[in-house]
Scaffold this motif. Structure first.
Motif, PDB file in Angstrom:
ATOM      1  N   ASN A   1       0.808  -1.212   0.000  1.00  0.00           N
ATOM      2  CA  ASN A   1       0.000   0.000   0.000  1.00  0.00           C
ATOM      3  C   ASN A   1       0.840   1.260   0.000  1.00  0.00           C
ATOM      4  OD1 ASN A   1      -2.585  -1.116  -0.001  1.00  0.00           O
ATOM      5  ND2 ASN A   1      -2.541  -1.481   2.197  1.00  0.00           N
ATOM      6  N   TRP A   2       2.024   1.194   0.597  1.00  0.00           N
ATOM      7  CA  TRP A   2       2.864   2.390   0.744  1.00  0.00           C
ATOM      8  C   TRP A   2       3.841   2.433  -0.405  1.00  0.00           C
ATOM      9  CZ3 TRP A   2       2.330   6.115   4.504  1.00  0.00           C
ATOM     10  CH2 TRP A   2       3.342   7.076   4.581  1.00  0.00           C
TER      11      TRP A   2
ATOM     12  N   GLN B   1       5.719  -2.933   6.139  1.00  0.00           N
ATOM     13  CA  GLN B   1       5.082  -3.491   4.940  1.00  0.00           C
ATOM     14  C   GLN B   1       5.831  -4.722   4.453  1.00  0.00           C
ATOM     15  OE1 GLN B   1       3.156  -1.039   1.641  1.00  0.00           O
ATOM     16  NE2 GLN B   1       5.189  -1.404   0.792  1.00  0.00           N
TER      17      GLN B   1
ATOM     18  N   SER C   1      -2.122   3.645   2.728  1.00  0.00           N
ATOM     19  CA  SER C   1      -1.588   4.293   1.536  1.00  0.00           C
ATOM     20  C   SER C   1      -1.225   5.727   1.913  1.00  0.00           C
ATOM     21  CB  SER C   1      -2.610   4.278   0.403  1.00  0.00           C
ATOM     22  OG  SER C   1      -3.804   4.931   0.801  1.00  0.00           O
ATOM     23  N   ARG C   2      -0.325   6.299   1.190  1.00  0.00           N
ATOM     24  CA  ARG C   2       0.150   7.643   1.539  1.00  0.00           C
ATOM     25  C   ARG C   2      -0.951   8.684   1.448  1.00  0.00           C
ATOM     26  NH1 ARG C   2       6.022   8.341   0.890  1.00  0.00           N
ATOM     27  NH2 ARG C   2       5.646  10.419   0.092  1.00  0.00           N
ATOM     28  N   ASP C   3      -1.957   8.443   0.618  1.00  0.00           N
ATOM     29  CA  ASP C   3      -3.012   9.451   0.475  1.00  0.00           C
ATOM     30  C   ASP C   3      -3.959   9.493   1.675  1.00  0.00           C
ATOM     31  OD1 ASP C   3      -4.521   7.172   0.050  1.00  0.00           O
ATOM     32  OD2 ASP C   3      -5.038   7.644  -2.023  1.00  0.00           O
TER      33      ASP C   3
END
Length: 285
Positions: free
Chosen positions: A8-9, A28, A36-38
């Protein structure tokens, strides 16, 4: 063992790794669930959520001054609806997936998602959760409080206090690079130590740019390092639903919204929207 998940990252190509990147990528690589970064909010977004939270808090403060025996849950709905509009906001629950009102009002054995109506009158001894979510300039802020109508049974009053303690103890456990499961574990322990149970079917959630975002914030659990890794910049609610009796619940078939305890025992819930900082959680609302 941690369950394997897809990555995810993702660090943009050519961007140097930060200390945060290195920590998250390490978790991870070991197979843990990471955001995730968002999901990390910008300063502008955090300020937007904070401003929305001012309206949410104001609506709850108004309810606190007005709530009393003899008023209906529809009276509460009108207070929240009109206050929110008067301050430039929009009530997020109204018409959300068909929900017909601007606030959730959950009395006694109603765990959550109670629908206000003109026939439902508050009586001395009732306990009620009032759950307010505001949209302001596109940003969402979510919080709820418990209210005791005049006075109630000592064990019900204690339930209300234990539910608040569960939220606050859970929040204290949330530090950078801990997991949702670490928070859930301390909430579960505290509830059980006080003769209460934790509802498992409902959870907290990410919030800010939408009503419900990742991560799912479970409040029940006995295993550390489960759920999603918590990273500074994430915004989410903690809102454990604590029952005096059994943990089992059901959804009222008449409206497909109202969640009640299976055994008719009372339930209590307190909620904040939090920002995870470099040192711990900050209450946004």
């Amino acid at each position: 063992m941690p369950r394997k998940i897809k990555e995810n990252w993702i660090v943009p190509s050519g961007q140097p790794l930060t200390e945060m990147d290195e920590i998250v990528l390490d978790w991870q690589a070991r197979g843990y669930l990471v955001p995730s970064r968002d999901l990390l909010k910008t300063e502008e977004q955090i300020e937007g959520i904070r401003r929305s939270g001012i309206i949410t808090n104001g609506a709850l403060d108004l309810v606190a001054t007005e709530i009393k025996a003899g008023m209906t849950t529809e009276d509460i709905n009108k207070l929240v609806h009109e206050y929110t509009l008067d301050h430039g906001g929009t009530p997020a629950p109204l018409n959300y997936e068909g929900f017909p009102k601007s606030v959730c009002t959950s009395i006694n054995d109603v765990v959550c998602h109670g629908i206000p109506n003109e026939e439902e009158m508050l009586l001395p001894g009732d306990i009620i959760n009032v759950d307010v979510t505001t949209i302001y300039n596109g940003y969402y802020a979510d919080a709820s409080r418990m209210f005791i109508i005049e006075d109630t049974y000592p064990e019900w009053r204690r339930l209300v206090q234990v539910a608040k303690e569960c939220r606050d103890i859970g929040a204290e456990a949330c530090k950078p690079y801990t997991f949702v499961g670490d928070m859930a574990k301390v909430i579960t322990r505290h509830a059980h130590q006080n003769g209460c149970t934790v509802v498992r079917e409902m959870c907290g959630h990410g919030v800010g740019l939408a009503f419900h975002e990742e991560p799912e914030v479970d409040h029940y659990g006995m295993r550390a390092k489960s759920g999603m890794l918590l990273v500074p910049g994430m915004v989410f609610t903690i809102e454990p639903m604590i029952n005096l009796g059994g943990r089992e619940v059901f959804v009222d078939e008449d409206d497909d919204w109202t969640v009640c305890t299976e055994d008719g025992s009372p339930s209590a819930q307190w909620e904040h929207t939090y920002l995870l900082t470099q040192t711990g959680l900050e209450v946004l609302v």
